[in-house]
Design an enzyme around this catalytic site. Structure first.
Site, PDB file in Angstrom:
ATOM      1  N   HIS A 125      35.686  26.985  49.568  1.00 48.87           N
ATOM      2  CA  HIS A 125      36.074  28.294  49.047  1.00 48.87           C
ATOM      3  C   HIS A 125      34.832  29.180  48.990  1.00 48.87           C
ATOM      4  O   HIS A 125      33.718  28.718  49.246  1.00 48.87           O
ATOM      5  CB  HIS A 125      36.647  28.166  47.629  1.00 48.87           C
ATOM      6  CG  HIS A 125      37.852  27.285  47.524  1.00 48.87           C
ATOM      7  ND1 HIS A 125      39.113  27.702  47.862  1.00 48.87           N
ATOM      8  CD2 HIS A 125      37.998  25.996  47.106  1.00 48.87           C
ATOM      9  CE1 HIS A 125      39.985  26.717  47.659  1.00 48.87           C
ATOM     10  NE2 HIS A 125      39.329  25.665  47.207  1.00 48.87           N
ATOM     11  N   ASP A 128      34.402  36.814  46.712  1.00 47.56           N
ATOM     12  CA  ASP A 128      34.107  38.214  47.029  1.00 47.56           C
ATOM     13  C   ASP A 128      34.340  38.986  45.734  1.00 47.56           C
ATOM     14  O   ASP A 128      35.465  39.070  45.257  1.00 47.56           O
ATOM     15  CB  ASP A 128      35.051  38.694  48.147  1.00 47.56           C
ATOM     16  CG  ASP A 128      35.078  40.206  48.321  1.00 47.56           C
ATOM     17  OD1 ASP A 128      34.483  40.940  47.507  1.00 47.56           O
ATOM     18  OD2 ASP A 128      35.736  40.675  49.284  1.00 47.56           O
ATOM     19  N   HIS A 130      34.332  42.519  43.905  1.00 45.09           N
ATOM     20  CA  HIS A 130      34.339  43.940  44.247  1.00 45.09           C
ATOM     21  C   HIS A 130      33.241  44.710  43.511  1.00 45.09           C
ATOM     22  O   HIS A 130      32.993  45.866  43.812  1.00 45.09           O
ATOM     23  CB  HIS A 130      35.708  44.552  43.957  1.00 45.09           C
ATOM     24  CG  HIS A 130      36.791  44.019  44.850  1.00 45.09           C
ATOM     25  ND1 HIS A 130      38.105  44.415  44.747  1.00 45.09           N
ATOM     26  CD2 HIS A 130      36.755  43.127  45.878  1.00 45.09           C
ATOM     27  CE1 HIS A 130      38.838  43.771  45.652  1.00 45.09           C
ATOM     28  NE2 HIS A 130      38.043  42.993  46.353  1.00 45.09           N
ATOM     29  N   HIS A 165      37.835  37.658  44.126  1.00 43.73           N
ATOM     30  CA  HIS A 165      38.816  36.762  44.741  1.00 43.73           C
ATOM     31  C   HIS A 165      38.142  35.879  45.776  1.00 43.73           C
ATOM     32  O   HIS A 165      37.027  36.168  46.219  1.00 43.73           O
ATOM     33  CB  HIS A 165      39.950  37.564  45.385  1.00 43.73           C
ATOM     34  CG  HIS A 165      39.511  38.474  46.488  1.00 43.73           C
ATOM     35  ND1 HIS A 165      39.389  38.065  47.797  1.00 43.73           N
ATOM     36  CD2 HIS A 165      39.146  39.778  46.467  1.00 43.73           C
ATOM     37  CE1 HIS A 165      38.975  39.071  48.528  1.00 43.73           C
ATOM     38  NE2 HIS A 165      38.802  40.128  47.765  1.00 43.73           N
ATOM     39  N   CYS A 166      38.850  34.837  46.172  1.00 44.71           N
ATOM     40  CA  CYS A 166      38.345  33.974  47.233  1.00 44.71           C
ATOM     41  C   CYS A 166      38.585  34.688  48.558  1.00 44.71           C
ATOM     42  O   CYS A 166      39.582  35.384  48.721  1.00 44.71           O
ATOM     43  CB  CYS A 166      39.059  32.630  47.212  1.00 44.71           C
ATOM     44  SG  CYS A 166      38.447  31.489  48.472  1.00 44.71           S
ATOM     45  N   HIS A 174      44.585  31.699  50.047  1.00 47.41           N
ATOM     46  CA  HIS A 174      43.720  31.394  48.903  1.00 47.41           C
ATOM     47  C   HIS A 174      44.031  32.317  47.721  1.00 47.41           C
ATOM     48  O   HIS A 174      44.044  31.888  46.574  1.00 47.41           O
ATOM     49  CB  HIS A 174      42.242  31.499  49.299  1.00 47.41           C
ATOM     50  CG  HIS A 174      41.774  30.331  50.115  1.00 47.41           C
ATOM     51  ND1 HIS A 174      40.900  29.395  49.630  1.00 47.41           N
ATOM     52  CD2 HIS A 174      42.094  29.943  51.379  1.00 47.41           C
ATOM     53  CE1 HIS A 174      40.683  28.475  50.563  1.00 47.41           C
ATOM     54  NE2 HIS A 174      41.396  28.798  51.644  1.00 47.41           N
ATOM     55  N   MET A 179      43.555  32.466  43.455  1.00 43.26           N
ATOM     56  CA  MET A 179      42.097  32.619  43.423  1.00 43.26           C
ATOM     57  C   MET A 179      41.667  34.070  43.248  1.00 43.26           C
ATOM     58  O   MET A 179      41.193  34.728  44.185  1.00 43.26           O
ATOM     59  CB  MET A 179      41.474  32.025  44.679  1.00 43.26           C
ATOM     60  CG  MET A 179      41.717  30.526  44.782  1.00 43.26           C
ATOM     61  SD  MET A 179      40.609  29.695  45.914  1.00 43.26           S
ATOM     62  CE  MET A 179      39.136  29.484  44.921  1.00 43.26           C
ATOM     63  N   HIS A 271      53.650  48.830  32.886  1.00 42.15           N
ATOM     64  CA  HIS A 271      54.284  49.606  31.829  1.00 42.15           C
ATOM     65  C   HIS A 271      54.443  48.737  30.584  1.00 42.15           C
ATOM     66  O   HIS A 271      54.663  47.537  30.696  1.00 42.15           O
ATOM     67  CB  HIS A 271      55.672  50.057  32.342  1.00 42.15           C
ATOM     68  CG  HIS A 271      56.496  50.804  31.343  1.00 42.15           C
ATOM     69  ND1 HIS A 271      56.282  52.127  31.047  1.00 42.15           N
ATOM     70  CD2 HIS A 271      57.534  50.406  30.575  1.00 42.15           C
ATOM     71  CE1 HIS A 271      57.169  52.517  30.134  1.00 42.15           C
ATOM     72  NE2 HIS A 271      57.935  51.477  29.825  1.00 42.15           N
ATOM     73  N   GLU A 290      45.228  60.688  30.323  1.00 39.42           N
ATOM     74  CA  GLU A 290      45.753  60.515  28.973  1.00 39.42           C
ATOM     75  C   GLU A 290      47.261  60.648  28.956  1.00 39.42           C
ATOM     76  O   GLU A 290      47.842  61.325  29.796  1.00 39.42           O
ATOM     77  CB  GLU A 290      45.117  61.555  28.039  1.00 39.42           C
ATOM     78  CG  GLU A 290      43.633  61.293  27.870  1.00 39.42           C
ATOM     79  CD  GLU A 290      42.968  62.231  26.874  1.00 39.42           C
ATOM     80  OE1 GLU A 290      43.594  63.230  26.459  1.00 39.42           O
ATOM     81  OE2 GLU A 290      41.815  61.951  26.511  1.00 39.42           O
ATOM     82  N   THR A 294      53.412  54.851  32.881  1.00 41.99           N
ATOM     83  CA  THR A 294      53.346  53.727  33.828  1.00 41.99           C
ATOM     84  C   THR A 294      52.151  53.975  34.720  1.00 41.99           C
ATOM     85  O   THR A 294      51.984  55.087  35.212  1.00 41.99           O
ATOM     86  CB  THR A 294      54.625  53.684  34.689  1.00 41.99           C
ATOM     87  OG1 THR A 294      55.748  53.521  33.831  1.00 41.99           O
ATOM     88  CG2 THR A 294      54.594  52.555  35.695  1.00 41.99           C
ATOM     89  N   HIS A 320      57.195  47.634  36.263  1.00 49.34           N
ATOM     90  CA  HIS A 320      58.432  48.420  36.193  1.00 49.34           C
ATOM     91  C   HIS A 320      59.200  48.444  37.514  1.00 49.34           C
ATOM     92  O   HIS A 320      60.233  49.096  37.623  1.00 49.34           O
ATOM     93  CB  HIS A 320      58.154  49.835  35.678  1.00 49.34           C
ATOM     94  CG  HIS A 320      59.265  50.380  34.820  1.00 49.34           C
ATOM     95  ND1 HIS A 320      60.539  50.564  35.300  1.00 49.34           N
ATOM     96  CD2 HIS A 320      59.295  50.738  33.519  1.00 49.34           C
ATOM     97  CE1 HIS A 320      61.297  51.044  34.329  1.00 49.34           C
ATOM     98  NE2 HIS A 320      60.565  51.144  33.233  1.00 49.34           N
TER      99      HIS A 320
HETATM  100 CU   LIG Z   1      39.554  29.683  48.158  1.00 49.31          CU
END
Ligand SMILES: [Cu+2]
Length: 488
Positions: A125, A128, A130, A165-166, A174, A179, A271, A290, A294, A320
């Site tokens: 595995h 990554d 962000h 995430h993987c 994955h 993951m 929501h 503000e 949803t 929703h």
């Molecule tokens: Cu993985």
């Protein structure tokens, strides 16, 4: 003599305006650039090990702490766990949970990331994040085989709430196996304090069997490609945020939810029923909206929502796209305790019966016949187990978890004299529906229960479960008994 052309005279001020505009724009760009440059220059002092938490909990806020070298130790674990009653799934996890452990950092931190792949795992595995500025968000440097550890470092440049995430091929698979998780980068000085903070992440799951089909369910690649999710859930499983697992707050408190969406496919329309988000950090960034009902959370994205709870009750968290909530599991609960405030919400003031088309059993139009389930229960224990599943999917919404019903609306099934007096009448209520005045334990009900679309097998199981729970008579109901009432 010809008059000089008019336009020439107005050109000068226009040029001036244009020049001025260019200056303003360029100075803005300049400012943004230096701001970014600044965060990469933030010095780090000392070293600390990051606190990681399992959902729905989050680590302690960064507050006013200085940027540090932050050691993150993340262990990848492949493990079997429960998707919903009777349904098992092999999850691939960051830290043993879906979503993975929550990572809390501040802008300028130098994160030293240790990714460990447990020796019992079957696959390599990687990760990554962000929040990383760099190739693959760390994926290229973190690819790790079972029984190995990889270390890489990055500096958090942009504050915000980010998904990790993987990213190992097949990436979709994955992610579909769980993951993903969230990493928060707090701004200098931290986010404003609130009373309660929670971590919630939506994900869609694809199983060989259809929703509710029992047993250990393998991942279904074709359904994932077709985006036909069998389960859409918060925090990895159908009841991860309901009942005893519900998140809580007290009247008057402010609640902050860090909400992510791992996907792999679906966009969430997040929501909370009966609440309005006072603030939403749109897409997890700096922009604050503000008074939002949803908010959209893209696959691979996040949002921070905040609201003050003003009245007690159970507030339901949903996607929703509402069939996902009531039929696929994307439903959680926030239990708020405290004083009622009738100025804000009166509670029920009156209920009468309204039957515009006259009394009679309402029936939903159905095209598909009731399908008899393939695997009949073999013994009493299985009848109870299967019956409970039907109950939780079908009857629970009205008659409630412990069969206690809802006063003035849905009669109790627990210790119900009406139920225990006559089994054929109870079977008939389920297979034909029930309307008109009835008396249950001395209380009058005059409402409508629609015919339940269940196979005879399922009716037998659910009624056996009801009769053998909550102080009822212990009656066993068979498929033959149900068929007899059906054929009357
Ligand atoms: Cu993985």
């Amino acid at each position: 003599m010809r008059k000089p052309k008019q336009p020439n005279q107005s050109k000068m001020p226009m040029l001036l305006v244009a020049l001025l505009l260019m200056f303003v724009i360029s100075s803005c760009v300049e400012e943004k650039k230096t701001e970014l440059a600044d965060t990469s220059e933030i010095p780090v002092s000392l070293e600390m090990t990051a606190e990681l938490t399992a959902p729905p909990n989050v680590p302690t806020p960064v507050g006013r702490r200085k940027a540090k070298k932050l050691i993150v130790e993340m262990e990848i674990i492949e493990k079997e766990s429960e998707m919903t009653d009777g349904v098992r799934y092999v999850y691939w996890t960051f830290g043993g949970t879906v979503p993975g452990s929550f990572i809390r950092t501040r802008v300028g931190d130098e994160v030293e990331f240790h990714l460990q792949n447990h020796p019992d795992n079957k696959l390599p595995h990687n990760i990554d994040l962000h929040a990383v500025t760099g190739p693959g968000g760390g994926a290229e440097s973190s690819f790790v085989a079972p029984g190995h550890e990889k270390v890489f470092s990055f500096k958090t440049l942009n504050p915000g709430l980010y998904v990790y995430h993987c990213a190992t091929a097949p990436v979709g698979m994955h992610i579909a196996n769980g993951m993903y998780g969230l990493i928060l980068v707090e701004p200098e000085g931290g986010l404003p304090p609130v009373d309660k903070e929670y971590y919630i992440m939506q994900g869609d799951f694809y199983t060989k069997g259809k929703n509710g089909e029992r047993g250990l369910q393998p991942f279904d690649m074709q359904k994932a490609v077709d985006e036909h999710a069998d389960y859409v859930v918060f925090n990895g499983a159908v009841n991860a945020l309901t009942g005893d697992n519900a998140i809580t707050a007290n009247v008057g408190e402010t609640v902050r939810l860090f909400v992510g969406n791992g996907g792999p496919n679906l966009v969430s329309s997040f929501h909370v029923i009966g609440e309005i988000f006072d603030k939403v950090y749109v897409e997890g960034g700096d922009l604050v909206n503000e008074n939002v009902q949803t908010t959209i959370i893209p696959a691979g994205g996040a949002a921070i929502v905040e609201f003050r709870v003003d009245v007690p009750g159970t507030f339901i968290l949903v996607d929703h796209s509402i069939f996902r909530a009531f039929n696929k599991g994307a439903l959680g609960m926030l239990n708020v305790q405290g004083e009622e405030n009738e100025k804000i919400y009166s509670g029920e003031q009156y209920e009468g019966i309204y039957l515009p088309e006259g009394p009679g059993i309402q029936e939903m139009p159905t095209t598909n016949e009731i399908v008899e389930s393939e695997i009949p229960a073999q013994n009493f224990e299985e009848q109870m187990e299967f019956g409970k599943q039907v109950y939780m999917q079908t009857c629970f919404a009205c008659h409630q978890g412990e069969g206690q019903g809802v006063p003035n609306a849905f009669p109790p099934l627990a210790k119900s004299d009406y139920l225990n007096a006559d089994v054929d009448r109870a079977i008939s209520a389920v297979v034909n529906g029930l309307t008109g005045e009835i008396t249950v334990n001395g209380e009058k009900y005059n409402s409508v229960m629609t015919r339940q679309m269940l196979s005879s097998e399922e009716v037998a199981n659910v009624l056996t479960y009801v009769y053998n729970s909550w102080g009822n008579s212990g009656q066993v109901v068979t498929k033959q008994m149900v068929d007899k009432v059906k054929n009357k």
